[in-house]
Design a protein around this motif. Structure first.
Motif, PDB file in Angstrom:
ATOM      1  N   LYS A  74       0.619  -1.267  -0.037  1.00 56.96           N
ATOM      2  CA  LYS A  74      -0.049   0.141   0.154  1.00 56.96           C
ATOM      3  C   LYS A  74       0.796   1.461  -0.137  1.00 56.96           C
ATOM      4  O   LYS A  74       1.859   1.349   0.823  1.00 56.96           O
ATOM      5  CB  LYS A  74      -0.912  -0.001   1.203  1.00 56.96           C
ATOM      6  CG  LYS A  74      -2.190  -0.700   1.120  1.00 56.96           C
ATOM      7  CD  LYS A  74      -2.015  -2.313   1.215  1.00 56.96           C
ATOM      8  CE  LYS A  74      -1.261  -2.916   2.517  1.00 56.96           C
ATOM      9  NZ  LYS A  74      -1.358  -4.540   2.416  1.00 56.96           N
ATOM     10  N   ARG A  75       0.862   2.140  -0.893  1.00 56.92           N
ATOM     11  CA  ARG A  75       1.639   3.220  -1.020  1.00 56.92           C
ATOM     12  C   ARG A  75       1.011   4.540  -1.639  1.00 56.92           C
ATOM     13  O   ARG A  75       0.017   4.412  -1.776  1.00 56.92           O
ATOM     14  CB  ARG A  75       2.599   2.773  -2.655  1.00 56.92           C
ATOM     15  CG  ARG A  75       3.503   1.575  -2.098  1.00 56.92           C
ATOM     16  CD  ARG A  75       4.090   1.101  -3.299  1.00 56.92           C
ATOM     17  NE  ARG A  75       5.260  -0.195  -2.853  1.00 56.92           N
ATOM     18  CZ  ARG A  75       5.539  -0.900  -3.858  1.00 56.92           C
ATOM     19  NH1 ARG A  75       5.443  -0.551  -5.176  1.00 56.92           N
ATOM     20  NH2 ARG A  75       6.755  -1.578  -3.607  1.00 56.92           N
ATOM     21  N   ILE A  76       1.737   5.528  -1.686  1.00 51.60           N
ATOM     22  CA  ILE A  76       1.352   6.918  -1.681  1.00 51.60           C
ATOM     23  C   ILE A  76       2.182   7.466  -2.729  1.00 51.60           C
ATOM     24  O   ILE A  76       3.375   7.324  -2.796  1.00 51.60           O
ATOM     25  CB  ILE A  76       1.319   7.723  -0.646  1.00 51.60           C
ATOM     26  CG1 ILE A  76       0.070   7.153   0.343  1.00 51.60           C
ATOM     27  CG2 ILE A  76       1.006   9.183  -1.043  1.00 51.60           C
ATOM     28  CD1 ILE A  76       0.369   8.048   1.870  1.00 51.60           C
ATOM     29  N   SER A  77       1.596   8.092  -3.830  1.00 48.31           N
ATOM     30  CA  SER A  77       2.680   9.077  -4.612  1.00 48.31           C
ATOM     31  C   SER A  77       1.768  10.319  -4.567  1.00 48.31           C
ATOM     32  O   SER A  77       0.735  10.491  -4.194  1.00 48.31           O
ATOM     33  CB  SER A  77       2.194   8.589  -6.308  1.00 48.31           C
ATOM     34  OG  SER A  77       1.051   8.665  -6.714  1.00 48.31           O
ATOM     35  N   ILE A  78       2.979  11.471  -4.574  1.00 48.19           N
ATOM     36  CA  ILE A  78       2.495  12.848  -4.588  1.00 48.19           C
ATOM     37  C   ILE A  78       2.947  13.775  -5.519  1.00 48.19           C
ATOM     38  O   ILE A  78       3.839  13.335  -6.361  1.00 48.19           O
ATOM     39  CB  ILE A  78       3.068  13.393  -3.189  1.00 48.19           C
ATOM     40  CG1 ILE A  78       4.618  12.924  -3.013  1.00 48.19           C
ATOM     41  CG2 ILE A  78       2.392  12.588  -2.011  1.00 48.19           C
ATOM     42  CD1 ILE A  78       5.528  13.896  -1.784  1.00 48.19           C
ATOM     43  N   THR A  79       2.613  14.696  -5.638  1.00 48.99           N
ATOM     44  CA  THR A  79       3.026  15.945  -6.464  1.00 48.99           C
ATOM     45  C   THR A  79       4.548  16.134  -6.420  1.00 48.99           C
ATOM     46  O   THR A  79       4.823  15.999  -5.473  1.00 48.99           O
ATOM     47  CB  THR A  79       2.563  17.256  -6.243  1.00 48.99           C
ATOM     48  OG1 THR A  79       0.863  16.910  -6.348  1.00 48.99           O
ATOM     49  CG2 THR A  79       2.733  18.065  -7.305  1.00 48.99           C
ATOM     50  N   PRO A  80       5.076  16.176  -7.553  1.00 49.54           N
ATOM     51  CA  PRO A  80       6.613  16.402  -7.505  1.00 49.54           C
ATOM     52  C   PRO A  80       7.134  17.592  -6.276  1.00 49.54           C
ATOM     53  O   PRO A  80       6.421  18.594  -6.555  1.00 49.54           O
ATOM     54  CB  PRO A  80       7.090  16.735  -8.974  1.00 49.54           C
ATOM     55  CG  PRO A  80       6.005  15.938  -9.916  1.00 49.54           C
ATOM     56  CD  PRO A  80       4.859  16.162  -8.951  1.00 49.54           C
ATOM     57  N   ILE A  81       7.909  17.136  -5.467  1.00 46.75           N
ATOM     58  CA  ILE A  81       7.947  18.066  -4.175  1.00 46.75           C
ATOM     59  C   ILE A  81       8.772  19.387  -4.802  1.00 46.75           C
ATOM     60  O   ILE A  81       8.719  20.451  -4.133  1.00 46.75           O
ATOM     61  CB  ILE A  81       8.670  17.299  -3.155  1.00 46.75           C
ATOM     62  CG1 ILE A  81       7.676  16.440  -2.452  1.00 46.75           C
ATOM     63  CG2 ILE A  81       9.505  18.227  -2.441  1.00 46.75           C
ATOM     64  CD1 ILE A  81       6.720  17.384  -1.773  1.00 46.75           C
ATOM     65  N   SER A  82       9.491  19.312  -5.924  1.00 43.95           N
ATOM     66  CA  SER A  82      10.181  20.526  -6.284  1.00 43.95           C
ATOM     67  C   SER A  82       9.333  21.474  -6.707  1.00 43.95           C
ATOM     68  O   SER A  82       9.667  22.941  -6.656  1.00 43.95           O
ATOM     69  CB  SER A  82      11.076  20.164  -7.499  1.00 43.95           C
ATOM     70  OG  SER A  82      10.274  19.959  -8.452  1.00 43.95           O
ATOM     71  N   LEU A  83       7.947  21.248  -7.090  1.00 48.45           N
ATOM     72  CA  LEU A  83       7.141  22.146  -7.271  1.00 48.45           C
ATOM     73  C   LEU A  83       6.312  22.801  -5.983  1.00 48.45           C
ATOM     74  O   LEU A  83       6.038  23.835  -5.834  1.00 48.45           O
ATOM     75  CB  LEU A  83       5.789  21.515  -8.271  1.00 48.45           C
ATOM     76  CG  LEU A  83       6.236  20.900  -9.521  1.00 48.45           C
ATOM     77  CD1 LEU A  83       4.996  20.496 -10.327  1.00 48.45           C
ATOM     78  CD2 LEU A  83       6.616  22.108 -10.372  1.00 48.45           C
ATOM     79  N   VAL A  84       6.139  21.787  -5.072  1.00 40.10           N
ATOM     80  CA  VAL A  84       5.572  22.200  -3.911  1.00 40.10           C
ATOM     81  C   VAL A  84       6.271  23.170  -2.961  1.00 40.10           C
ATOM     82  O   VAL A  84       6.055  23.914  -2.085  1.00 40.10           O
ATOM     83  CB  VAL A  84       5.297  21.058  -3.090  1.00 40.10           C
ATOM     84  CG1 VAL A  84       4.346  21.414  -1.612  1.00 40.10           C
ATOM     85  CG2 VAL A  84       4.049  20.059  -3.699  1.00 40.10           C
ATOM     86  N   GLY A  85       7.774  22.785  -2.806  1.00 38.94           N
ATOM     87  CA  GLY A  85       8.449  23.589  -2.060  1.00 38.94           C
ATOM     88  C   GLY A  85       9.476  24.961  -2.710  1.00 38.94           C
ATOM     89  O   GLY A  85      10.351  25.315  -1.986  1.00 38.94           O
ATOM     90  N   SER A  86       8.913  25.151  -3.894  1.00 37.17           N
ATOM     91  CA  SER A  86       9.575  26.215  -4.510  1.00 37.17           C
ATOM     92  C   SER A  86       9.567  27.429  -3.975  1.00 37.17           C
ATOM     93  O   SER A  86      10.549  28.301  -3.849  1.00 37.17           O
ATOM     94  CB  SER A  86       9.189  26.123  -5.927  1.00 37.17           C
ATOM     95  OG  SER A  86       7.755  26.665  -6.131  1.00 37.17           O
ATOM     96  N   ALA A  87       8.742  27.743  -3.144  1.00 37.18           N
ATOM     97  CA  ALA A  87       8.526  29.104  -2.529  1.00 37.18           C
ATOM     98  C   ALA A  87       8.897  29.185  -1.028  1.00 37.18           C
ATOM     99  O   ALA A  87       9.391  30.180  -0.619  1.00 37.18           O
ATOM    100  CB  ALA A  87       6.887  29.409  -2.529  1.00 37.18           C
TER     101      ALA A  87
END
Length: 461
Positions: A74-87
């Protein structure tokens, strides 16, 4: 409409032939979690994951019990973190903090892995992308369940050779950071070309920006089932015990249909119970270290003495095509990678072929031209040069770019080990012999910098 009788047909496959649903993966969009403050971003990420995925593991286990279908991960995939953390991320250590938050959330909900510590840099790198990439060695060394992927090329954009060069260095650094675990961090890091947005398999899974806020993707697997079906086919073939290619293809196709129907049932049940839309079925043949659960063994059933023998690439091309044809008849939403995986460490038959001298990295590269997904889980000497690793990545990315398919490199330079040694990763990751690589230099090629242009057939507007 799927009914339980279809699942009952597969009881023997489950009990005797290693059929399983390899993963239920929940994709989660984290773009709304972004904030200029790092602490706030981390809090938002943790809350969203632990809220949406709170029942993912228990739901998977309940479906497994009720339908007697093994659901391995059972796994999770997320939005590429470079987009989320850019700010909010100003230095690599800021991204490591996000990685630890993701790891904490993954442990809280009980998933095996969380993928999406990722960046898409096929045409160029933003400052945020580069910071994330440079944080990977520390992030993978200081977390347990995080997987990282970097997409360095595509058919539409060409290959970002600056990123290819950097990733050769990052892979070696990751190996060094995790050398006390036989460089295990590299097993959770993959470099891709034409990465799909909906892949449920690690380490390349991430939640694409075109996807819904949350989604359920399921990956099915069954090399052992296909192997058994082919053995029975030849056993009953007259007069010489060799069915012709028409019969062979039909057997693979029908078996893939049954395997995919099991995945379709699980996906629909998980979607309904979790209240999250169903995305895709990935019908890849993903092997495990278990005896008989091997893609290489399927190739032997088709007729080659070992994976790597003459005829192997043709046999693999046919296998991959028939699996896809059977799968698309079983589900309207087939996606991800959907084909035959050919990892070394996770497939006992592949390991045997390496030991026999039948399989080399060069032959594996040829095989990746016709299947999913690429050079996967290959252990090499820890003193391999970064530019050599970058050259291997570039070659594999070129295959993907020109052939309009996904290719990847998950290569593990094991610090302190060399050709003739063996490395043990454990669990589904198995063990692997250290494979030799071509030692002739490609430094001048890798150090040129810039971008390899997209091929002419990419222009379809």
């Amino acid at each position: 409409m799927i009914n339980i009788s279809e699942v009952l047909e597969t009881n023997k496959m489950i009990e005797q032939e290693n059929l399983d649903v390899r993963t239920i993966t929940m994709g989660i969009n984290l773009l709304g979690c972004a904030d200029s403050n790092l602490e706030t971003t981390c809090d938002n990420i943790y809350k969203k994951i632990t809220t949406l995925a709170s029942n993912l593991v228990s739901t998977g286990e309940a479906i497994s019990r009720e339908f007697a279908i093994p659901i391995v991960n059972k796994r999770i995939s997320i939005t590429p973190i470079s987009l989320v953390g850019s700010a909010c991320c100003k230095i690599p250590a800021d991204y490591v903090k996000i990685a630890k938050t993701l790891d904490k959330a993954a442990k809280e909900v009980g998933v095996n892995f969380l993928g999406g510590y990722s960046a898409i840099v096929s045409k160029g790198m933003t400052k945020s992308d580069e910071l994330l990439i440079r944080s990977i060695p520390q992030a993978l060394a200081e977390t347990e369940r995080i997987c990282s992927s970097i997409n360095v090329g595509s058919t539409k954009t060409g290959i970002n050779m600056d990123a290819v060069k950097l990733m050769g260095e990052i892979i070696l650094q990751t190996a060094e950071y995790t050398k006390t675990q036989d460089s295990l961090g590299c097993a959770k890091l993959v470099v891709l070309c034409n990465a799909p947005d909906d892949n449920p398999f690690m380490a390349g899974a991430f939640h694409g920006v075109s996807e819904a806020d949350a989604i359920i993707n399921v990956g099915v697997s069954g090399p052992g089932v296909v192997k058994y079906a082919l053995e029975q086919m030849d056993k009953h073939a007259k007069p010489d015990g060799l069915a012709n290619f028409e019969v062979l293809c039909e057997t693979i196709k029908k078996t893939a249909f049954k395997i995919t129907r099991v995945g379709q049932l699980v996906a629909q049940e998980a979607s309904a119970r979790l209240g999250v839309p169903f995305g895709i079925i990935d019908l890849s043949l993903a092997p495990t270290p278990a005896i008989g659960d091997s893609v290489a063994d399927i190739l032997r059933c088709i007729g080659v003495e070992h994976a790597g023998a003459p005829g192997t690439t043709a046999a693999l091309a046919m296998l991959n095509d028939q699996v896809k044809k059977g799968g698309v008849m079983a589900s309207s939403y087939v996606g991800g990678l959907s084909g035959a995986f050919i990892p070394v460490s996770e497939d006992q038959g592949m390991i045997d072929a390496v030991h026999a001298g039948a399989l080399t990295i060069e032959k594996l590269e040829a095989m990746t031209c016709v299947c999913s997904v690429g050079l996967d889980m290959i252990a090499i000497s820890g003193d391999t040069k970064a530019t050599t690793i970058s050259g291997i990545i570039a070659d594999e990315a070129a295959i993907g770019m020109v052939n309009q398919k996904t290719t990847a490199v998950r290569i593990i330079p094991v610090i302190g080990k060399t050709i003739g040694d063996t490395v043990e990763f454990g669990g589904l990751l198995g063990y692997a012999p250290i494979m030799p690589v071509n030692t002739f230099a490609c430094d001048r090629f890798i150090n040129r910098g810039g971008r390899i242009p997209a091929p002419i057939h990419s222009f379809k507007n």
